[in-house]
Design an enzyme around this catalytic site. Structure first.
Site, PDB file in Angstrom:
ATOM      1  N   SER A   1      36.065  30.124  43.140  1.00 21.70           N
ATOM      2  CA  SER A   1      36.950  30.658  44.187  1.00 21.70           C
ATOM      3  C   SER A   1      37.108  29.706  45.367  1.00 21.70           C
ATOM      4  CB  SER A   1      36.406  31.997  44.696  1.00 21.70           C
ATOM      5  OG  SER A   1      36.223  32.884  43.631  1.00 21.70           O
TER       6      SER A   1
HETATM    7  N1  SAM Z   1      32.150  33.624  41.651  1.00 28.86           N
HETATM    8  C1  SAM Z   1      32.579  32.530  40.833  1.00 28.86           C
HETATM    9  C2  SAM Z   1      32.099  31.189  41.348  1.00 28.86           C
HETATM   10  O1  SAM Z   1      31.430  31.127  42.377  1.00 28.86           O
HETATM   11  O2  SAM Z   1      32.383  30.197  40.678  1.00 28.86           O
HETATM   12  C3  SAM Z   1      34.061  32.506  40.598  1.00 28.86           C
HETATM   13  C4  SAM Z   1      34.475  33.616  39.754  1.00 28.86           C
HETATM   14  S1  SAM Z   1      36.012  33.500  38.942  1.00 28.86           S
HETATM   15  C5  SAM Z   1      37.152  33.656  40.237  1.00 28.86           C
HETATM   16  C6  SAM Z   1      35.973  35.118  38.180  1.00 28.86           C
HETATM   17  C7  SAM Z   1      34.987  35.210  37.052  1.00 28.86           C
HETATM   18  O3  SAM Z   1      34.906  36.578  36.648  1.00 28.86           O
HETATM   19  C8  SAM Z   1      35.406  34.428  35.807  1.00 28.86           C
HETATM   20  O4  SAM Z   1      34.414  33.518  35.461  1.00 28.86           O
HETATM   21  C9  SAM Z   1      35.587  35.511  34.751  1.00 28.86           C
HETATM   22  O5  SAM Z   1      35.247  35.101  33.448  1.00 28.86           O
HETATM   23  C10 SAM Z   1      34.653  36.591  35.260  1.00 28.86           C
HETATM   24  N2  SAM Z   1      34.941  37.948  34.752  1.00 28.86           N
HETATM   25  C11 SAM Z   1      36.133  38.520  34.479  1.00 28.86           C
HETATM   26  N3  SAM Z   1      35.956  39.770  34.051  1.00 28.86           N
HETATM   27  C12 SAM Z   1      34.624  40.006  34.027  1.00 28.86           C
HETATM   28  C13 SAM Z   1      33.826  41.130  33.671  1.00 28.86           C
HETATM   29  N4  SAM Z   1      34.355  42.268  33.214  1.00 28.86           N
HETATM   30  N5  SAM Z   1      32.476  41.021  33.797  1.00 28.86           N
HETATM   31  C14 SAM Z   1      31.909  39.866  34.239  1.00 28.86           C
HETATM   32  N6  SAM Z   1      32.627  38.774  34.572  1.00 28.86           N
HETATM   33  C15 SAM Z   1      33.963  38.837  34.489  1.00 28.86           C
END
Ligand code: SAM
Length: 248
Positions: A98
């Protein structure tokens, strides 16, 4: 003659070691300068967004963590030169780390204490989890894409955040065995606030979650649960996140 050759050999070896060490020190100093500049950019953006945020600055402890956590260790080698730009970056599998401004706001809104237990849904690179680990007692983080979960666990270990609990799975259902949580942060956009996460929030706890749909209007929403378990929501600001996936 042999002794001279021996001496030259060792002088060259020591020279190479010193060169590598000083290159490393120069690079780390440069990253540190870039983090400082990034925090100044974030401070300016907070001022611009103050109408949405109802505040003109962030908790100094949050800014200090941004100065400390090495974001360049959580991105791919090709993205390292951009690690301290205030923008999301690709981390593979169609996902992103992000934007630092958003990480800062989401973390600030949790109002964490050193004794808190926090859940993050969407580990991605592990960067946000490392930030949370600086401010709370324990951090639990779930990632639905298994190779990303594995890579994030490695990133966290390499940078000294190995106390963060990582898991691969669908974060919609939270982490029941570790609940309840003082803070929950969801880093992917959901169509609604997952009921299991509301259930796993402690009375007095705070959750920050983007709500909406991909490519449509999304809002960062602050969810609070008071001592009587009454749940209140407040829209904070428009955002753009990848979707919360899974079979729920
Ligand atoms: N917080 C992260 C970082 O510091 O790099 C960035 C997160 S990215 C914007 C969103 C993440 O949420 C992705 O890696 C995606 O695969 C994950 N995601 C999506 N749906 C999810 C779910 N139901 N449970 C867990 N993770 C999920």
């Amino acid at each position: 003659m042999r002794r001279v050759k021996h001496l030259i050999f060792w002088l060259v070896v020591i020279g190479i070691i010193l060169l590598l060490f000083s290159t490393h020190v120069i690079a780390e100093n440069d990253f540190s300068r870039q983090r400082y500049a990034l925090v100044n950019v974030i401070k300016a953006e907070i001022m611009t967004a103050r109408g949405f945020l109802n505040q003109e600055s962030l908790d100094e402890r949050v800014l200090d963590t941004l100065l400390k956590v090495p974001r360049h260790e959580f991105v791919r080698d090709t993205e390292r030169p951009h690690a301290y730009t205030n923008s999301p970056l690709p981390i593979g599998y169609g996902q992103t780390i992000s934007q630092p401004f958003i990480v800062a706001i989401m973390t600030d809104l949790l109002q964490l204490k050193k004794t808190d237990r926090v859940l993050e849904v969407g580990t991605g690179s592990g960067y946000q989890a490392a930030i949370l680990a600086e401010l709370a007692d324990s951090v639990y983080t779930i990632e639905i894409i298994e190779p990303l979960a594995k890579q994030a666990a490695e990133n966290l270990k390499r940078t000294g955040y190995d106390a963060v609990h990582t898991r691969s799975g669908d974060g919609y259902y939270g982490w029941e065995e570790a609940a309840p949580f003082d803070g929950i942060v969801v880093t992917a956009v959901a169509s609604h606030i997952p009921p299991p996460l509301i259930k796993q929030l402690k009375p007095g706890g705070r959750m920050i979650i983007p709500v909406g749909a991909q490519f449509m209007t999304q809002y960062l929403v602050l969810v609070t649960k008071d001592a009587n378990e009454k749940v209140t929501t407040r829209q904070i600001l428009p955002v753009s996140f990848v979707p919360l996936t899974g079979k729920h």
